[in-house]
Design a protein around this motif. Structure first.
Motif, PDB file in Angstrom:
ATOM      1  N   ASN A   9       0.822  -1.215   0.000  1.00 56.40           N
ATOM      2  CA  ASN A   9       0.000   0.000   0.000  1.00 56.40           C
ATOM      3  C   ASN A   9       0.858   1.269   0.000  1.00 56.40           C
ATOM      4  O   ASN A   9       0.382   2.337  -0.362  1.00 56.40           O
ATOM      5  CB  ASN A   9      -0.914   0.032   1.232  1.00 56.40           C
TER       6      ASN A   9
ATOM      7  N   LYS B 259      -1.777   3.990  -0.529  1.00 59.27           N
ATOM      8  CA  LYS B 259      -2.996   3.575  -1.211  1.00 59.27           C
ATOM      9  C   LYS B 259      -4.040   3.238  -0.159  1.00 59.27           C
ATOM     10  O   LYS B 259      -3.757   2.526   0.807  1.00 59.27           O
ATOM     11  CB  LYS B 259      -2.727   2.354  -2.088  1.00 59.27           C
ATOM     12  N   ALA B 260      -5.246   3.774  -0.321  1.00 56.05           N
ATOM     13  CA  ALA B 260      -6.288   3.606   0.696  1.00 56.05           C
ATOM     14  C   ALA B 260      -6.478   2.128   1.040  1.00 56.05           C
ATOM     15  O   ALA B 260      -6.851   1.324   0.175  1.00 56.05           O
ATOM     16  CB  ALA B 260      -7.604   4.196   0.204  1.00 56.05           C
TER      17      ALA B 260
ATOM     18  N   SER C  55      -8.206  -1.274   2.726  1.00 53.88           N
ATOM     19  CA  SER C  55      -9.623  -1.692   2.715  1.00 53.88           C
ATOM     20  C   SER C  55     -10.373  -1.193   3.933  1.00 53.88           C
ATOM     21  O   SER C  55     -11.547  -0.814   3.842  1.00 53.88           O
ATOM     22  CB  SER C  55      -9.720  -3.223   2.622  1.00 53.88           C
ATOM     23  N   GLN C  56      -9.702  -1.122   5.103  1.00 52.17           N
ATOM     24  CA  GLN C  56     -10.383  -0.703   6.323  1.00 52.17           C
ATOM     25  C   GLN C  56     -10.692   0.795   6.348  1.00 52.17           C
ATOM     26  O   GLN C  56     -11.435   1.271   7.201  1.00 52.17           O
ATOM     27  CB  GLN C  56      -9.589  -1.104   7.580  1.00 52.17           C
TER      28      GLN C  56
ATOM     29  N   VAL D 125     -11.665   2.446   3.322  1.00 47.24           N
ATOM     30  CA  VAL D 125     -12.607   2.724   2.234  1.00 47.24           C
ATOM     31  C   VAL D 125     -14.032   2.865   2.775  1.00 47.24           C
ATOM     32  O   VAL D 125     -14.494   2.046   3.580  1.00 47.24           O
ATOM     33  CB  VAL D 125     -12.555   1.606   1.164  1.00 47.24           C
TER      34      VAL D 125
ATOM     35  N   SER E 133      -7.467  11.322  -6.033  1.00 47.85           N
ATOM     36  CA  SER E 133      -8.529  10.484  -6.583  1.00 47.85           C
ATOM     37  C   SER E 133      -8.405  10.520  -8.101  1.00 47.85           C
ATOM     38  O   SER E 133      -8.873  11.458  -8.752  1.00 47.85           O
ATOM     39  CB  SER E 133      -9.911  10.996  -6.153  1.00 47.85           C
TER      40      SER E 133
ATOM     41  N   ARG F 285     -12.340   6.685  -0.836  1.00 50.44           N
ATOM     42  CA  ARG F 285     -12.881   5.714  -1.787  1.00 50.44           C
ATOM     43  C   ARG F 285     -11.787   4.753  -2.250  1.00 50.44           C
ATOM     44  O   ARG F 285     -10.598   5.036  -2.126  1.00 50.44           O
ATOM     45  CB  ARG F 285     -13.494   6.445  -2.992  1.00 50.44           C
ATOM     46  N   GLU F 286     -12.220   3.629  -2.790  1.00 44.91           N
ATOM     47  CA  GLU F 286     -11.287   2.637  -3.289  1.00 44.91           C
ATOM     48  C   GLU F 286     -10.402   3.270  -4.363  1.00 44.91           C
ATOM     49  O   GLU F 286     -10.868   4.074  -5.175  1.00 44.91           O
ATOM     50  CB  GLU F 286     -12.051   1.451  -3.876  1.00 44.91           C
ATOM     51  N   GLN F 287      -9.124   2.951  -4.341  1.00 43.74           N
ATOM     52  CA  GLN F 287      -8.108   3.469  -5.264  1.00 43.74           C
ATOM     53  C   GLN F 287      -7.641   4.888  -4.922  1.00 43.74           C
ATOM     54  O   GLN F 287      -6.755   5.417  -5.600  1.00 43.74           O
ATOM     55  CB  GLN F 287      -8.596   3.436  -6.720  1.00 43.74           C
ATOM     56  N   ASP F 288      -8.229   5.511  -3.892  1.00 43.47           N
ATOM     57  CA  ASP F 288      -7.709   6.803  -3.451  1.00 43.47           C
ATOM     58  C   ASP F 288      -6.297   6.633  -2.896  1.00 43.47           C
ATOM     59  O   ASP F 288      -5.921   5.545  -2.412  1.00 43.47           O
ATOM     60  CB  ASP F 288      -8.605   7.417  -2.363  1.00 43.47           C
TER      61      ASP F 288
ATOM     62  N   GLU G 257      -1.183  -4.682   4.163  1.00 41.50           N
ATOM     63  CA  GLU G 257      -2.128  -5.530   3.421  1.00 41.50           C
ATOM     64  C   GLU G 257      -1.369  -6.282   2.340  1.00 41.50           C
ATOM     65  O   GLU G 257      -0.447  -5.752   1.729  1.00 41.50           O
ATOM     66  CB  GLU G 257      -3.203  -4.692   2.743  1.00 41.50           C
TER      67      GLU G 257
END
Length: 221
Positions: free
Chosen positions: A137, A154-155, A157-158, A160, A182, A197-200, A220
């Motif tokens: 990440n 990279k954002a 999962s926890q 998002v 973004s 958000r995902e991919q942020d 991760e």
């Protein structure tokens, strides 16, 4: 306003990369190396290229290197040549002098003899790789000083779907989120209510030890 003019001394991998990148950004670049073959190899990628012994003060005067706004000394393993070139450039009155160091001791000497900025490309790349190995990440890691750094994260999962207030990075890790990327958009003044958000990508600054705790928390994959 006229664009800055750069001279780069030493056309090894690092020096040629810097010279090429500055040229691609639209700046006038003079490439210098004592090796004629290296000068021939770089000639088409920069504004000017010249073969010269940069430990010779007369040679540097003849080139007119003092007229450049910034000189980058990227000499490779020859520490003596690096130090002597730096001394001569300082005596010639180069406005800004940036010098590559091989190690900490070399860097200390360069600082004492007048280098405006000392850089450690190999060490810095090693740091970036190490931090990426800790967690995929971590996209980038930049040291601001011995105590503080910036990471691009990279954002995870926890994070998002949650906002910055809920993440509470400042309270948990004593770090600050400077920006959120973004896609092509960069939010440089994120609000507490902004949703991750995902991919942020989060741009975070803090003390090195605090950032290390944050990285481990968000390991991760």
């Amino acid at each position: 306003m006229a664009k800055k003019q750069f001279a780069v001394i030493g056309m090894g991998r690092f020096g040629s990369s810097v010279a090429g990148a500055l040229t691609n950004l639209g700046f006038e670049v003079l490439a210098i190396d004592r090796d004629e073959q290296k000068i021939q190899d770089i000639a088409d990628q920069v504004t000017h290229a010249v073969s010269a012994d940069t430990t010779d003060e007369d040679a540097l005067r003849a080139i007119g290197v003092r007229n450049f706004d910034v000189v980058v000394v990227a000499i490779g393993a020859d520490i003596q040549a690096s130090i002597l070139t730096t001394l001569i450039l300082k005596d010639l009155g180069v406005p800004r002098l940036i010098v590559k160091a091989q190690n900490e001791l070399h860097g200390k000497v360069l600082g004492k003899i007048g280098a405006d900025k000392v850089i450690y490309p190999e060490r810095d790349m090693g740091l970036r790789v190490a931090h990426h190995l800790i967690s995929p990440n971590i996209l980038d890691y930049i040291e601001l000083s011995d105590a503080y750094s910036i990471v691009e994260l990279k954002a995870p999962s926890q994070a998002v779907g949650r906002n910055l207030k809920q993440l509470d990075v400042r309270a948990k890790f004593k770090c600050n989120v400077l920006a959120i990327k973004s896609g092509d958009h960069m939010n440089i003044s994120p609000y507490a209510e902004d949703i991750i958000r995902e991919q942020d990508i989060l741009v975070i600054v803090g003390k090195n030890e605090d950032l290390a705790r944050l990285e481990i928390e968000y390991v991760e994959g």
